[in-house]
Scaffold this active site. Structure first.
Site, PDB file in Angstrom:
ATOM      1  N   LYS A   1       9.261 -63.282-102.172  1.00 61.63           N
ATOM      2  CA  LYS A   1      10.583 -63.585-102.727  1.00 61.63           C
ATOM      3  C   LYS A   1      11.650 -62.898-101.883  1.00 61.63           C
ATOM      4  CE  LYS A   1      13.135 -63.598-107.139  1.00 61.63           C
ATOM      5  NZ  LYS A   1      13.126 -63.173-108.557  1.00 61.63           N
TER       6      LYS A   1
ATOM      7  N   SER B   1      14.128 -66.968-111.934  1.00 58.77           N
ATOM      8  CA  SER B   1      14.758 -66.989-110.634  1.00 58.77           C
ATOM      9  C   SER B   1      13.785 -67.115-109.460  1.00 58.77           C
ATOM     10  CB  SER B   1      15.574 -65.716-110.431  1.00 58.77           C
ATOM     11  OG  SER B   1      14.730 -64.574-110.353  1.00 58.77           O
TER      12      SER B   1
ATOM     13  N   SER C   1      11.879 -64.185-114.992  1.00 49.72           N
ATOM     14  CA  SER C   1      11.955 -64.829-113.680  1.00 49.72           C
ATOM     15  C   SER C   1      10.631 -65.007-112.950  1.00 49.72           C
ATOM     16  CB  SER C   1      12.909 -64.059-112.771  1.00 49.72           C
ATOM     17  OG  SER C   1      14.234 -64.303-113.139  1.00 49.72           O
TER      18      SER C   1
END
Lengths: 492, 95
Positions: free
Chosen positions: A77, A158, A182
């Protein structure tokens, strides 16, 4: 197809010399080259560095010294700082930022031999539930509605790029962060396993901060066992994070096959949301039946403050964000927009560098912390947070783990839920309480809705008892036999 | 509590985010929507409850008070938009 292997299978294959780490990495890089222009799951792809890491993995394999993740290609990420590799946090304000250091979690994955394919897309500063707020464009979910092939769905957020990449077989696993859901919500939307471990289990050092008391790094993978393998590498005490737990890392992988015989599983009655689709309710009951059949006892419990979790979160998280994001001032790193004086430079830089959702949350956070309003909002929220933790503590005096749906719906389409921020926030209604309380939680794929879209069940556990979560998730995985694959995938 | 135009401008100024005049009304509506929804917390009885500041239920550890890091200004300054020698450069603050 090499890209269809699980991490556990690839580990075997690499050690048996069925294929090389370079072959495995190349297969994933080819898949990224083919599909990333459509999915936009990666902001940065590190072809050369990944191949170099794969060559080193092959040397270690040849020398007979492989480690837990030697040669396993992962997506990271783009919130984890990676030395020498641009780290944007999905924001324009960090567009030019190349960290001179490596986050602890990614350093541990590298220590264990992992190959980093690139940096995965995300909502800006991890603020979002759809990946629509990224300054680098939205991520397309690799899944399609059976009856509506034209609709472009969101992967959730997210950590949407991480979830899309692992689901579409562009990576074998990924790191994510979970501040209000997320990791778990995108895992549910994309048919993956995603775990938010206990607060303090994985170091936050080198992870771009959103809300420090709620941010949890954690793994994504396609199986429970793979998720356990990744967490084993990511977890552990870090002196550079003062909230990192001084505890040994258990053998998470071994816990996956432990079974649920004799475990008491709680069903929190407050998680029956109004308007929740009946198929999610049915899947939840199915999950409980699977666990009963495997020898667990199901017990009704109450978490009376559940309904206040989201509103509490939307005070605490923006408050911490407004403070954390004060560092983006155009002076020390990141974007700069020149102004008439220093103050004008700050204001123009931040107006240009932050997107709408981030600005909105900074303003909310600034307001609830401002003189005269602190007690009415922030202090009250912290007290309700204490009540939410108390709910969990009391429930865990009766049961070993809780089972709930992960999200109130399957994946929605790009553009839906965009008209009203509160509507978007409601996606996280079942995931936020575990962040407020810091307790571990995992989403495991359990079935499909009428449109053929994945639905996840969430297991919530006691602090630092991720092993029980892996045991329960493993039992659900075995019973569910989830074998659906997304429409868009490597070799698909 | 409903935010008025001036309060939105004041918050933006505290947050050091430039807001154009035409953006204020939209922001005001969005912020009021969120704050209105948050009002539900007023129905919770919080009498005698101690605030929870974080999820880490642990005592902070002490460490030796020694320097363990640093000494690489070039690495630190590598991302600076503007620098002069070993310093960050900003517009003139004092005439």
């Amino acid at each position: 197809m090499l890209t269809d292997l699980t991490i556990a299978e690839a580990r075997e294959g690499l050690r048996a010399k069925d294929f090389s780490a370079v072959e495995l990495t190349t297969a994933h890089l080819d898949a990224i080259d083919a599909l990333n222009p459509r999915l936009n799951a990666f902001i940065t792809v590190s072809h050369a560095a990944a191949l170099e890491q794969a060559r080193r993995a092959d040397s270690a394999l040849a020398a007979g010294t492989p480690r837990a993740l030697t040669g396993i290609p992962l997506a990271i990420k783009d919130l984890f700082c990676t030395e020498g590799v641009r780290t944007t946090a999905g924001s324009k304000i960090l567009g030019p930022f190349v960290p001179p250091y490596e986050s602890t979690v990614t350093a541990q994955l590298l220590r264990d031999g992992a190959v980093f394919l690139g940096k995965a897309n995300l909502d800006e500063f991890a603020m979002g539930s759809s990946n629509m707020t990224s300054a680098y464009g939205p991520v397309e979910s690799p899944w399609k509605r059976r009856q509506d092939q034209a609709a472009v769905l969101v992967p959730g957020g997210s950590s949407g790029g991480s979830a899309a990449a692992v689901s579409a077989r562009l990576a074998m696993g990924a790191t994510g962060t979970d501040t209000g859901g997320s990791i778990r919500q995108p895992a549910s939307y994309c048919g993956l396993v995603g775990m938010k471990p206990t607060y303090g289990r994985c170091s936050r050092w080198g992870v771009v901060a959103f809300a420090s008391s709620l941010d949890h790094p954690g793994p994504f993978a396609r199986t429970v066992r793979d998720t356990a393998i990744l967490l084993g590498s990511m977890a552990g005490h870090d002196p550079k994070d003062s909230t990192s737990a001084f505890l040994p890392v258990p053998d998470f992988e071994a816990a996956c096959a432990r079974g649920v015989k004799g475990l008491r599983i709680g069903v929190p009655r407050e998680y029956r949301a109004d308007g929740m689709p009946s198929e999610i309710e049915a899947l939840w009951q199915q999950g409980l039946n699977w666990l009963r059949a495997a020898g667990a006892e199901v017990v009704d419990v109450s978490l009376p403050h559940t309904k206040y979790g989201l509103a509490t979160y939307y005070i605490v998280a923006p408050a911490e964000a407004s403070s954390n994001l004060a560092r983006y001032d155009g002076v020390r790193f990141g974007l700069r927009h020149d102004g008439e004086d220093l103050r004008d430079l700050y204001e123009r830089t931040r107006a240009e560098g932050f997107g709408h959702e981030v600005r909105r949350r900074i303003l909310i956070g600034t307001y609830v912390l401002s003189a005269g309003y602190y007690d009415a909002y922030y202090l009250r929220a912290q007290k309700i947070r204490a009540l939410i933790l108390k709910d969990f503590t009391e429930a865990f005096a009766q049961v070993d783990a809780l089972l709930t749906p992960t999200a109130p719906s399957a994946a929605f389409a790009q553009g839906e839920n965009m008209d009203d921020p509160v509507k978007m926030y409601l996606n996280d209604v079942f995931t936020v309480p575990a962040n407020l309380a810091g307790v571990p939680a995992v989403s495991v794929p359990a079935g499909l809705d009428a449109n053929g879209l994945p639905l996840g069940l969430q297991v919530i556990g006691k602090p630092f008892d991720e092993e029980t979560l892996f045991a329960v998730a493993g039992a659900i995985e075995a019973a569910a036999g989830f074998a659906a694959v997304p429409e868009v995938r490597a070799g698909g | 509590m409903s935010l008025d135009h001036a309060t939105v401008r004041r918050i933006a100024s505290l947050a050091r985010i430039r807001v154009e005049e035409h953006e204020v009304e939209t922001l005001r509506n969005e912020l009021n929507g969120i704050l209105g929804w948050i009002e539900q917390l007023n129905e919770v009885d919080i009498t005698g409850i101690a605030p929870l500041t974080g999820a880490a239920n642990m005592a902070l550890a002490l460490r030796a008070d020694v320097v363990t890091d640093g000494g690489y200004p070039d690495k630190i300054l590598a991302n600076a938009p503007e620098r002069i020698g070993d310093f960050y450069a900003v517009p003139k603050v004092v005439e």
